[in-house]
Design a protein around this motif. Structure first.
Motif, short mmCIF file in Angstrom:
data_model
loop_
_atom_site.label_atom_id
_atom_site.label_comp_id
_atom_site.label_asym_id
_atom_site.label_seq_id
_atom_site.Cartn_x
_atom_site.Cartn_y
_atom_site.Cartn_z
N MET A 1 -4.42 15.32 26.13
CA MET A 1 -5.47 15.93 26.88
C MET A 1 -7.05 15.75 26.36
N SER A 2 -8.41 14.84 26.42
CA SER A 2 -9.10 15.47 25.75
C SER A 2 -9.46 16.87 26.04
N LEU A 3 -10.29 17.70 24.61
CA LEU A 3 -10.68 19.01 24.64
C LEU A 3 -11.98 19.28 26.07
N TRP A 4 -12.65 17.91 25.56
CA TRP A 4 -13.75 17.13 26.34
C TRP A 4 -14.62 16.54 27.02
N THR A 5 -14.34 17.53 28.69
CA THR A 5 -13.68 16.29 29.35
C THR A 5 -14.81 16.35 30.46
N PRO A 6 -15.64 15.46 31.59
CA PRO A 6 -16.32 15.06 32.01
C PRO A 6 -17.01 16.61 32.04
N LEU A 7 -16.15 17.17 33.28
CA LEU A 7 -16.66 18.62 33.66
C LEU A 7 -17.32 19.95 32.46
N HIS A 8 -16.57 19.41 31.40
CA HIS A 8 -17.20 20.55 30.33
C HIS A 8 -18.08 19.90 29.89
N ALA A 9 -18.70 18.55 29.82
CA ALA A 9 -19.61 17.99 29.44
C ALA A 9 -21.11 19.01 30.74
N GLN A 10 -20.78 17.77 31.99
CA GLN A 10 -21.40 18.80 33.20
C GLN A 10 -21.76 20.65 33.21
N ILE A 11 -20.54 20.80 33.57
CA ILE A 11 -20.91 22.91 33.02
C ILE A 11 -22.20 23.25 31.19
N HIS A 12 -21.51 23.17 30.81
CA HIS A 12 -22.01 22.56 29.57
C HIS A 12 -23.69 22.39 29.92
N ARG A 13 -24.14 21.43 30.18
CA ARG A 13 -25.83 21.22 30.79
C ARG A 13 -25.76 21.90 31.93
N THR A 14 -25.36 22.30 33.27
CA THR A 14 -25.62 23.39 34.49
C THR A 14 -25.79 24.88 33.17
N ILE A 15 -25.21 24.79 32.76
CA ILE A 15 -25.53 26.91 31.54
C ILE A 15 -26.92 25.73 31.29
N ARG A 16 -27.60 25.62 30.63
CA ARG A 16 -28.09 25.04 29.63
C ARG A 16 -29.29 24.82 30.31
N ALA A 17 -29.31 23.80 31.31
CA ALA A 17 -30.55 23.85 32.32
C ALA A 17 -31.03 24.83 33.77
N ARG A 18 -30.01 25.81 33.92
CA ARG A 18 -30.45 26.91 34.56
C ARG A 18 -30.14 27.78 34.18
N HIS A 19 -30.40 27.85 32.93
CA HIS A 19 -30.35 29.78 31.69
C HIS A 19 -29.88 30.67 32.94
N LEU A 20 -28.22 30.14 33.11
CA LEU A 20 -27.41 31.10 33.58
C LEU A 20 -27.69 31.72 32.24
N PHE A 21 -27.03 31.98 31.27
CA PHE A 21 -27.45 32.38 30.11
C PHE A 21 -27.52 31.86 28.52
N GLU A 22 -28.02 32.97 27.86
CA GLU A 22 -28.11 32.65 26.48
C GLU A 22 -26.65 32.67 25.22
N ARG A 23 -26.77 32.12 24.33
CA ARG A 23 -26.26 32.37 23.61
C ARG A 23 -26.21 33.63 23.32
N HIS A 24 -24.66 33.75 22.56
CA HIS A 24 -24.18 34.84 21.76
C HIS A 24 -24.61 36.38 22.64
N GLN A 25 -23.91 36.15 24.17
CA GLN A 25 -24.41 37.13 24.97
C GLN A 25 -22.35 37.46 25.53
N ASN A 26 -22.07 39.05 25.92
CA ASN A 26 -20.95 39.29 26.41
C ASN A 26 -21.08 38.92 27.45
N LEU A 27 -20.02 37.80 28.02
CA LEU A 27 -19.76 38.22 29.74
C LEU A 27 -18.13 37.62 30.20
N LEU A 28 -18.36 38.78 31.09
CA LEU A 28 -17.02 39.26 31.72
C LEU A 28 -16.58 38.63 33.04
#
Length: 329
Positions: A1-28
Motif C-alpha cells: 500500500m502506497s504511503l501517499w493515498t488520495p485521502l492523504h492528499a485531500q487532508i493535506h490540501r484541506t488543512i492548508r486551504a482552511r488554515h486549520l493549523f500551522e507548521r510546528h504546532q502541538n496537536l492533541l
C-alpha cells in the motif's frame, strides 16, 4: 500500500486551504480506537514530516462498558508503537448520557491540552457525523445554527482550538483507509445500541435514505451544513453589530433595546438579536417560544409585556424601548 493515498492528499490540501493549523504546532489527537479516529491519527502521522507537528494521543474512558479498560490499553499500545505521548483520562463515575459524555470529553481534552501545552485538540468527526447531527437536530426542532453545529474549528479557550479535519470524508472512506493500512479498529459495542437516537440515525435511518432516496445522502447533507455554517456566521456577526447599536443600559432595568431601530430590520436579524440577548439572561438556552415572545414586542402596543422567562426576567414595552427587567430581589 502506497504511503501517499488520495485521502492523504485531500487532508493535506484541506488543512492548508482552511488554515486549520500551522507548521510546528502541538496537536492533541482524540483517539477512541474506532475507524474514524484511527484514520485521523494515521493521516496526521504520515503528514507530520511535511508539517513538523508534535503529535500526542488522548483517550477518554467513559467506563460505559466492561471492556473499556482493554480499549484504553489498545490505544495506549498504538501510541507506544508510534512512539508518541499518550494521555488517558478515566471517568470517576460512569457517564450515562450522550450529552453528558460529550461535555465531559471536551472538558477533559481541554484540561490535558492546557496542562501539557497543546494548542489544538483534533477529533475524527466525519461528513457522516455532520449528516447525523443535521438530521438529529432537525428532528428535535432547531434553526440553522443546530443544522450546522459540527464546524471545522471551535475555540475551547483563548489559546486552544478544537479542529475537525475529516468533515469532508465519509465513514465509508475511513473504513476503507483502515482496511488498506491494516489498522486495528476497536469495535465499540455501544455504537450498535439502538436506545441512543444517534445510533438509530446511523444504523437505520441513513442506510434507508441511501437505499431509497440518494446514495450520496451523507455527503449532500454535509455540504448543506457547510453552506449553513457560512450563513450562520454572517447572520450572527450582523446581529451582534445590530444588538450593540440598539442596546442601552437602563437605570433600574438591566437592558433597553431600541424598537425603532429593530423595526427596520428583517425578521431573521430581529430574532437573532433577541436570541443573543436571551442567551445572556436566561439560565438555559432560549427556545423558539421565548424568542418569538420577545420579538413580538418590537411591534407591540406600548405597555405590552411578556410573562416571566425562566429565571424570572420579563420584557416590557416602554415607548420606543423594550426593557428587560430581571427578577427583583
Amino acid at each position: 500500500m502506497s504511503l501517499w493515498t488520495p485521502l492523504h492528499a485531500q487532508i493535506h490540501r484541506t488543512i492548508r486551504a482552511r488554515h486549520l493549523f500551522e507548521r510546528h504546532q502541538n496537536l492533541l489527537v482524540a483517539v477512541s480506537g474506532g475507524q474514524d479516529s484511527l484514520c485521523l491519527i494515521k493521516l496526521l502521522l504520515d503528514l507530520q514530516p511535511k508539517w513538523g507537528w508534535n503529535l500526542a494521543i488522548a483517550h477518554c474512558d467513559h467506563r460505559w462498558r466492561s471492556e473499556s479498560p482493554a480499549n484504553a490499553d489498545h490505544v495506549q499500545n498504538l501510541a507506544q508503537t508510534w512512539n508518541i505521548p499518550f494521555y488517558l483520562e478515566t471517568a470517576i463515575n460512569p457517564v450515562n448520557s450522550e450529552a453528558t459524555a460529550r461535555n465531559w470529553r471536551y472538558q477533559v481534552l481541554t484540561n490535558i491540552a492546557q496542562t501539557y501545552n497543546y494548542q489544538y485538540i483534533i477529533t475524527g468527526h466525519t461528513a457522516s457525523d455532520r449528516a447525523e447531527t443535521l438530521l438529529y437536530n432537525l428532528m428535535r426542532g432547531t434553526g440553522a445554527d443546530g443544522l450546522q453545529a459540527l464546524t471545522w474549528q471551535r475555540p475551547m479557550t483563548d489559546n486552544i482550538t478544537l479542529v475537525r479535519p475529516l468533515l469532508e470524508v465519509t465513514r465509508t472512506q475511513t473504513e476503507q483507509f483502515c482496511q488498506d493500512f491494516n489498522l486495528p479498529i476497536w469495535e465499540d459495542s455501544t455504537n450498535q445500541n439502538l436506545q441512543y437516537a444517534r445510533n438509530r440515525i446511523r444504523n437505520e435511518l441513513l442506510p434507508y435514505l441511501k437505499q431509497n432516496f440518494n446514495p450520496q445522502v451523507e455527503s449532500h447533507l454535509a455540504q448543506t451544513a457547510e453552506l449553513l455554517q457560512a450563513e450562520v456566521e454572517y447572520l450572527e456577526q450582523t446581529a451582534r453589530q445590530l444588538r450593540l447599536e440598539a442596546s442601552v443600559k437602563g437605570e433600574k432595568e438591566d437592558l433597553q433595546l431600541n424598537r425603532h431601530l429593530l423595526k427596520k430590520q428583517p425578521l431573521a436579524l430581529q430574532r437573532r438579536v433577541m436570541r443573543q440577548v436571551l442567551q445572556e439572561i436566561l439560565p438555559d438556552a432560549p427556545n423558539f417560544e421565548h424568542i418569538e415572545k420577545i420579538t413580538a414586542l418590537i411591534t407591540a402596543p406600548n405597555r405590552s409585556q411578556t410573562d416571566p422567562f425562566p429565571g424570572g426576567a420579563i420584557a416590557q414595552v416602554q415607548g420606543e424601548w423594550i426593557c428587560i427587567i430581571k427578577k427583583q430581589g
